[in-house]
Write a protein that holds these residues in place. Structure first.
Motif, PDB file in Angstrom:
ATOM      1  N   SER A 137       0.930  -1.212  -0.059  1.00  0.00           N
ATOM      2  CA  SER A 137      -0.167  -0.132   0.196  1.00  0.00           C
ATOM      3  C   SER A 137       0.754   1.360  -0.011  1.00  0.00           C
ATOM      4  CB  SER A 137      -0.793   0.207   0.969  1.00  0.00           C
ATOM      5  OG  SER A 137       0.019   0.014   2.546  1.00  0.00           O
ATOM      6  N   THR A 138       2.403   1.150   0.257  1.00  0.00           N
ATOM      7  CA  THR A 138       2.938   2.407   0.315  1.00  0.00           C
ATOM      8  C   THR A 138       3.842   2.469  -0.707  1.00  0.00           C
ATOM      9  OG1 THR A 138       4.701   1.226   1.888  1.00  0.00           O
ATOM     10  CG2 THR A 138       2.738   2.364   2.873  1.00  0.00           C
ATOM     11  N   GLN A 139       4.224   1.687  -1.572  1.00  0.00           N
ATOM     12  CA  GLN A 139       4.989   1.520  -2.633  1.00  0.00           C
ATOM     13  C   GLN A 139       4.410   0.872  -3.800  1.00  0.00           C
ATOM     14  OE1 GLN A 139       8.808   0.031  -1.772  1.00  0.00           O
ATOM     15  NE2 GLN A 139       9.792   0.668  -3.700  1.00  0.00           N
ATOM     16  N   PHE A 140       4.494   1.616  -5.084  1.00  0.00           N
ATOM     17  CA  PHE A 140       4.060   0.966  -6.227  1.00  0.00           C
ATOM     18  C   PHE A 140       5.001  -0.270  -6.561  1.00  0.00           C
ATOM     19  CE2 PHE A 140       1.427   0.854  -9.966  1.00  0.00           C
ATOM     20  CZ  PHE A 140       2.251   0.574 -11.156  1.00  0.00           C
ATOM     21  N   PRO A 141       4.457  -1.402  -7.031  1.00  0.00           N
ATOM     22  CA  PRO A 141       5.437  -2.245  -7.341  1.00  0.00           C
ATOM     23  C   PRO A 141       6.216  -1.797  -8.820  1.00  0.00           C
ATOM     24  CG  PRO A 141       3.320  -2.962  -8.229  1.00  0.00           C
ATOM     25  CD  PRO A 141       2.760  -1.549  -7.342  1.00  0.00           C
ATOM     26  N   GLY A 142       7.652  -1.898  -8.648  1.00  0.00           N
ATOM     27  CA  GLY A 142       8.063  -1.336  -9.819  1.00  0.00           C
ATOM     28  C   GLY A 142       8.406  -2.305 -11.178  1.00  0.00           C
ATOM     29  N   LEU A 143       7.680  -1.787 -12.267  1.00  0.00           N
ATOM     30  CA  LEU A 143       7.936  -2.397 -13.267  1.00  0.00           C
ATOM     31  C   LEU A 143       9.539  -2.301 -13.886  1.00  0.00           C
ATOM     32  CD1 LEU A 143       6.696  -3.851 -15.896  1.00  0.00           C
ATOM     33  CD2 LEU A 143       6.441  -1.594 -16.963  1.00  0.00           C
ATOM     34  N   ARG A 144      10.119  -3.497 -13.917  1.00  0.00           N
ATOM     35  CA  ARG A 144      11.593  -3.755 -14.393  1.00  0.00           C
ATOM     36  C   ARG A 144      11.566  -3.449 -15.867  1.00  0.00           C
ATOM     37  NH1 ARG A 144      12.660  -8.732 -10.973  1.00  0.00           N
ATOM     38  NH2 ARG A 144      11.795  -7.857  -9.181  1.00  0.00           N
ATOM     39  N   ALA A 145      11.180  -2.328 -16.590  1.00  0.00           N
ATOM     40  CA  ALA A 145      11.152  -1.969 -17.748  1.00  0.00           C
ATOM     41  C   ALA A 145      12.659  -2.186 -18.433  1.00  0.00           C
ATOM     42  CB  ALA A 145      10.614  -0.646 -18.266  1.00  0.00           C
ATOM     43  N   ARG A 146      12.891  -2.506 -19.653  1.00  0.00           N
ATOM     44  CA  ARG A 146      14.196  -2.925 -20.212  1.00  0.00           C
ATOM     45  C   ARG A 146      14.839  -1.331 -20.641  1.00  0.00           C
ATOM     46  NH1 ARG A 146      10.776  -6.091 -22.811  1.00  0.00           N
ATOM     47  NH2 ARG A 146      10.246  -4.924 -24.589  1.00  0.00           N
ATOM     48  N   PRO A 147      15.912  -1.276 -20.567  1.00  0.00           N
ATOM     49  CA  PRO A 147      16.481   0.176 -20.731  1.00  0.00           C
ATOM     50  C   PRO A 147      16.445   0.266 -22.245  1.00  0.00           C
ATOM     51  CG  PRO A 147      18.302  -1.430 -20.368  1.00  0.00           C
ATOM     52  CD  PRO A 147      17.122  -2.258 -20.114  1.00  0.00           C
ATOM     53  N   THR A 148      16.418   1.789 -22.617  1.00  0.00           N
ATOM     54  CA  THR A 148      16.426   2.291 -24.142  1.00  0.00           C
ATOM     55  C   THR A 148      16.960   3.508 -23.959  1.00  0.00           C
ATOM     56  OG1 THR A 148      15.009   2.635 -25.978  1.00  0.00           O
ATOM     57  CG2 THR A 148      14.115   3.153 -23.768  1.00  0.00           C
ATOM     58  N   THR A 149      17.032   4.257 -24.928  1.00  0.00           N
ATOM     59  CA  THR A 149      17.519   5.707 -25.212  1.00  0.00           C
ATOM     60  C   THR A 149      16.652   6.577 -25.752  1.00  0.00           C
ATOM     61  OG1 THR A 149      18.758   5.224 -27.173  1.00  0.00           O
ATOM     62  CG2 THR A 149      20.100   4.938 -25.172  1.00  0.00           C
ATOM     63  N   LEU A 150      16.638   7.849 -25.664  1.00  0.00           N
ATOM     64  CA  LEU A 150      15.920   8.758 -26.268  1.00  0.00           C
ATOM     65  C   LEU A 150      16.868  10.048 -26.619  1.00  0.00           C
ATOM     66  CD1 LEU A 150      12.272   9.915 -25.627  1.00  0.00           C
ATOM     67  CD2 LEU A 150      14.103  11.934 -25.476  1.00  0.00           C
ATOM     68  N   THR A 151      16.820  10.398 -27.741  1.00  0.00           N
ATOM     69  CA  THR A 151      17.530  11.562 -28.138  1.00  0.00           C
ATOM     70  C   THR A 151      16.590  12.709 -28.372  1.00  0.00           C
ATOM     71  OG1 THR A 151      19.264  10.071 -29.348  1.00  0.00           O
ATOM     72  CG2 THR A 151      18.913  12.622 -30.067  1.00  0.00           C
ATOM     73  N   VAL A 152      16.791  13.739 -27.846  1.00  0.00           N
ATOM     74  CA  VAL A 152      15.880  14.912 -27.835  1.00  0.00           C
ATOM     75  C   VAL A 152      15.869  15.485 -29.425  1.00  0.00           C
ATOM     76  CG1 VAL A 152      15.367  17.199 -26.852  1.00  0.00           C
ATOM     77  CG2 VAL A 152      15.915  15.157 -25.521  1.00  0.00           C
TER      78      VAL A 152
END
Length: 169
Positions: free
Chosen positions: A18-33
């Protein structure tokens, strides 16, 4: 439809509390602005499309009861707030007390999320012509690549989770 889902927590989720959202372990990626014409001040349809079916909410097995728990994915809450601030910008002078309260919440929330994620990517400073026509040193961020989590994976998971609710939107 409330009740207990028949889905087990996927391996990419930590246990819920109830105090911490379960963390989705999403794969790393990159974003270029990039300097894009998309997601501008008047791009209502593009902004609406950033939120997945189900609004970015998850239904997960509860660790404390027979009923499932519901959570908002922070990324979608952040996009919701950014979209509302965009909309409120075009409503200057016409904001109700509720709009002002929502804008205040969103500003404070986004401020804290930026601090929480503390992106330490360096952005080069260049001379630019400022809005008032004067030369100024500024960082635009354009062309800079950032390390990210795979937001498409997060969206796919949220939509898949929502499909299992059995609710009609």
């Amino acid at each position: 439809m409330r009740g207990k889902s028949n889905k087990e927590l996927p391996a990419c989720l930590e246990s819920a509390s109830s105090t911490q959202f379960p963390g989705l372990r999403a794969r790393p990626t990159t974003l270029t602005v990039v300097d894009s014409t998309r997601y501008g001040l008047y791009a209502d349809d593009e902004w609406a499309a950033t939120i997945p079916t189900g609004g970015g909410f998850l239904r997960l097995p509860s660790s404390t009861s027979d009923e499932d728990d519901y959570y908002a994915v922070s990324m979608f809450h952040q996009l919701h707030c950014l979209n509302n601030l965009r909309r409120f910008t075009g409503m200057s002078g016409n904001l109700s007390t509720e709009h002002v309260g929502h804008a205040e919440h969103c500003l404070k929330y986004l401020y804290q999320m930026i601090l929480c994620h503390a992106d330490i990517t360096t952005e080069p400073v260049k001379w630019i012509t400022n809005f008032d026509g004067n030369l100024a040193k500024a960082a635009t961020g354009i062309g800079v690549t950032h390390q990210c989590k795979n937001w498409e994976q997060v969206r796919e998971y949220a939509e898949s989770n929502y499909e299992g609710w059995g609710w009609v939107a």
